[in-house]
Write a protein that holds these residues in place. Structure first.
Motif, mmCIF file in Angstrom:
data_model
loop_
_atom_site.group_PDB
_atom_site.id
_atom_site.type_symbol
_atom_site.label_atom_id
_atom_site.label_comp_id
_atom_site.label_asym_id
_atom_site.label_seq_id
_atom_site.Cartn_x
_atom_site.Cartn_y
_atom_site.Cartn_z
ATOM 1 N N GLN A 21 0.762 -1.190 -0.152
ATOM 2 C CA GLN A 21 -0.260 0.060 0.071
ATOM 3 C C GLN A 21 0.823 1.352 0.130
ATOM 4 O O GLN A 21 0.533 2.381 -0.618
ATOM 5 N N TRP A 22 1.985 1.189 0.668
ATOM 6 C CA TRP A 22 2.933 2.387 0.733
ATOM 7 C C TRP A 22 3.535 2.640 -0.660
ATOM 8 O O TRP A 22 3.663 3.717 -1.049
ATOM 9 N N SER A 23 3.656 1.541 -1.631
ATOM 10 C CA SER A 23 4.160 1.826 -2.751
ATOM 11 C C SER A 23 3.121 2.480 -3.595
ATOM 12 O O SER A 23 3.497 3.287 -4.508
ATOM 13 N N GLU A 24 1.921 1.936 -3.635
ATOM 14 C CA GLU A 24 0.863 2.703 -4.175
ATOM 15 C C GLU A 24 0.689 4.207 -3.845
ATOM 16 O O GLU A 24 0.606 4.983 -4.603
ATOM 17 N N LEU A 25 0.899 4.436 -2.503
ATOM 18 C CA LEU A 25 0.779 5.893 -2.279
ATOM 19 C C LEU A 25 1.872 6.675 -2.738
ATOM 20 O O LEU A 25 1.808 7.774 -3.004
ATOM 21 N N ASN A 26 3.308 6.053 -2.674
ATOM 22 C CA ASN A 26 4.297 6.450 -3.227
ATOM 23 C C ASN A 26 3.978 7.247 -4.517
ATOM 24 O O ASN A 26 4.459 8.266 -5.002
ATOM 25 N N TRP A 27 3.435 6.191 -5.475
ATOM 26 C CA TRP A 27 3.346 6.720 -6.866
ATOM 27 C C TRP A 27 2.269 7.792 -6.863
ATOM 28 O O TRP A 27 2.350 8.805 -7.766
ATOM 29 N N GLU A 28 1.108 7.593 -6.124
ATOM 30 C CA GLU A 28 0.215 8.538 -6.172
ATOM 31 C C GLU A 28 0.737 9.889 -5.604
ATOM 32 O O GLU A 28 0.415 11.082 -6.287
ATOM 33 N N PHE A 29 1.536 10.192 -4.760
ATOM 34 C CA PHE A 29 2.332 11.203 -4.313
ATOM 35 C C PHE A 29 3.064 11.807 -5.577
ATOM 36 O O PHE A 29 2.880 13.161 -5.910
ATOM 37 N N HIS A 30 3.753 11.176 -5.949
ATOM 38 C CA HIS A 30 4.795 11.666 -7.255
ATOM 39 C C HIS A 30 3.650 12.076 -8.392
ATOM 40 O O HIS A 30 3.827 13.200 -8.881
ATOM 41 N N SER A 31 2.694 11.230 -8.767
ATOM 42 C CA SER A 31 1.979 11.400 -10.104
ATOM 43 C C SER A 31 1.255 12.535 -9.763
ATOM 44 O O SER A 31 0.914 13.515 -10.732
ATOM 45 N N THR A 32 0.813 12.934 -8.452
ATOM 46 C CA THR A 32 -0.097 14.169 -8.003
ATOM 47 C C THR A 32 0.653 15.283 -8.629
ATOM 48 O O THR A 32 0.034 16.453 -9.108
ATOM 49 N N LEU A 33 2.128 15.173 -8.181
ATOM 50 C CA LEU A 33 2.942 16.636 -8.646
ATOM 51 C C LEU A 33 3.066 16.622 -10.117
ATOM 52 O O LEU A 33 3.224 17.603 -10.669
ATOM 53 N N TYR A 34 3.276 15.513 -10.869
ATOM 54 C CA TYR A 34 3.973 15.495 -12.148
ATOM 55 C C TYR A 34 2.463 15.827 -13.178
ATOM 56 O O TYR A 34 2.600 16.191 -14.203
ATOM 57 N N GLN A 35 1.319 15.352 -12.723
ATOM 58 C CA GLN A 35 -0.039 15.710 -13.677
ATOM 59 C C GLN A 35 0.150 16.912 -14.157
ATOM 60 O O GLN A 35 -0.565 17.268 -15.379
ATOM 61 N N ALA A 36 0.294 17.911 -13.379
ATOM 62 C CA ALA A 36 0.192 19.550 -13.566
ATOM 63 C C ALA A 36 1.019 19.736 -14.837
ATOM 64 O O ALA A 36 0.631 20.619 -15.586
ATOM 65 N N ALA A 37 2.040 18.885 -15.172
ATOM 66 C CA ALA A 37 2.975 19.005 -16.439
ATOM 67 C C ALA A 37 2.229 19.010 -17.431
ATOM 68 O O ALA A 37 2.629 19.426 -18.748
ATOM 69 N N GLN A 38 0.976 18.328 -17.543
ATOM 70 C CA GLN A 38 0.345 17.666 -18.620
ATOM 71 C C GLN A 38 0.954 17.228 -19.864
ATOM 72 O O GLN A 38 1.047 17.739 -21.001
ATOM 73 N N LEU A 39 1.923 16.348 -19.506
ATOM 74 C CA LEU A 39 2.592 15.458 -20.550
ATOM 75 C C LEU A 39 2.443 13.907 -20.340
ATOM 76 O O LEU A 39 3.029 13.156 -19.403
ATOM 77 N N PRO A 40 1.407 13.509 -20.726
ATOM 78 C CA PRO A 40 0.906 12.132 -20.451
ATOM 79 C C PRO A 40 1.920 11.232 -20.943
ATOM 80 O O PRO A 40 1.885 10.091 -20.191
ATOM 81 N N ARG A 41 2.621 11.218 -21.938
ATOM 82 C CA ARG A 41 3.639 10.249 -22.512
ATOM 83 C C ARG A 41 4.816 10.162 -21.349
ATOM 84 O O ARG A 41 5.308 9.169 -21.049
ATOM 85 N N LEU A 42 5.209 11.460 -21.025
ATOM 86 C CA LEU A 42 6.219 11.469 -19.902
ATOM 87 C C LEU A 42 5.822 10.787 -18.726
ATOM 88 O O LEU A 42 6.546 10.083 -18.293
ATOM 89 N N LEU A 43 4.606 10.913 -18.434
ATOM 90 C CA LEU A 43 4.137 10.545 -17.013
ATOM 91 C C LEU A 43 3.948 8.813 -17.250
ATOM 92 O O LEU A 43 4.186 8.322 -16.364
ATOM 93 N N ASN A 44 3.373 8.485 -18.343
ATOM 94 C CA ASN A 44 3.381 7.034 -18.591
ATOM 95 C C ASN A 44 4.679 6.350 -18.705
ATOM 96 O O ASN A 44 4.737 5.274 -17.946
ATOM 97 N N THR A 45 5.811 7.124 -19.253
ATOM 98 C CA THR A 45 6.997 6.530 -19.200
ATOM 99 C C THR A 45 7.730 6.422 -17.760
ATOM 100 O O THR A 45 8.388 5.619 -17.453
ATOM 101 N N ILE A 46 7.409 7.401 -17.261
ATOM 102 C CA ILE A 46 8.098 7.465 -15.385
ATOM 103 C C ILE A 46 7.097 6.287 -14.650
ATOM 104 O O ILE A 46 7.841 5.615 -13.941
ATOM 105 N N GLN A 47 5.747 5.991 -15.174
ATOM 106 C CA GLN A 47 5.214 5.085 -14.288
ATOM 107 C C GLN A 47 5.824 3.646 -14.588
ATOM 108 O O GLN A 47 5.847 2.782 -13.582
#
Length: 191
Positions: A130-156
């Motif tokens: 669950q911590w791992s999922e929260l870790n990704w949620e934290f990071h993706s919450t910050l990255y979403q504002a970049a509005q770069l879905p391909r970059l976000l997908n690659t990072i994920q």
């Protein structure tokens, strides 16, 4: 019949994407170990589908680097060497820095509040998966504002490749505390 794999099945008659998601989660939680074989017929039976959507799911997971195909053995859960893990972290640092660079000017107060809330919850989370999922949620919450879905997908995808090893690393409270402190610094820098 052989022993079923530890794959939580939520929706019978799944599409390839749902099968891939279930397998991905099972790998990331460490229920399927490195080099463990993935038998398509067994998985198809568990999901109540033909082998075709299972094959499509396997192709997707192979592209993500979570499984590999070995001739005369079939698909197995991939294993990362130390050098591969280091390369992934190097790639993540470069890509995540670029995502944050683009995201910070666009972050809304609600994004920062959400990231802080996720960070607060993760600080006391005892379940490592669950911590791992929260870790990704934290990071993706910050990255979403970049509005770069391909970059976000690659990072994920890169995140997923090392997430199962991160669970092992964070086995101790001191490692989790150090990680939490690093995440606090990231949030403060974004604020």
């Amino acid at each position: 019949m052989s022993t079923p794999l530890p794959i939580p099945i939520k929706n019978p008659g799944n599409t390839p994407e749902l099968i891939a998601s279930a397998l991905r989660n099972t790998i990331l939680k460490g229920w399927l170990k490195s080099n463990q074989p993935l038998r398509q017929d067994q998985i198809a039976e568990q999901f109540g589908v033909s082998k075709i959507p299972v094959r499509e799911a396997m192709v997707q997971l192979r592209a993500e680097g979570l499984i590999v195909f070995i001739p005369n053995r079939g698909f197995v859960v991939s294993e990362l060497s130390t050098a591969e893990a280091e390369e992934i972290y190097m790639m993540r640092m470069a890509l995540e820095s670029k995502a944050l660079e683009r995201a910070i000017p666009k972050l809304r107060p609600s994004d920062l509040i959400r990231a802080a809330s996720v960070l607060e919850i993760s600080a006391t989370e005892e379940d490592r998966s669950q911590w791992s999922e929260l870790n990704w949620e934290f990071h993706s919450t910050l990255y979403q504002a970049a509005q770069l879905p391909r970059l976000l997908n690659t990072i994920q995808v890169l995140h997923n490749n090392v997430a199962r090893y991160l669970l092992i690393y964070l086995g101790g409270l001191s490692a989790r505390d150090a990680s939490h402190a690093e995440h606090q610094k990231i949030l403060q820098a974004c604020q």
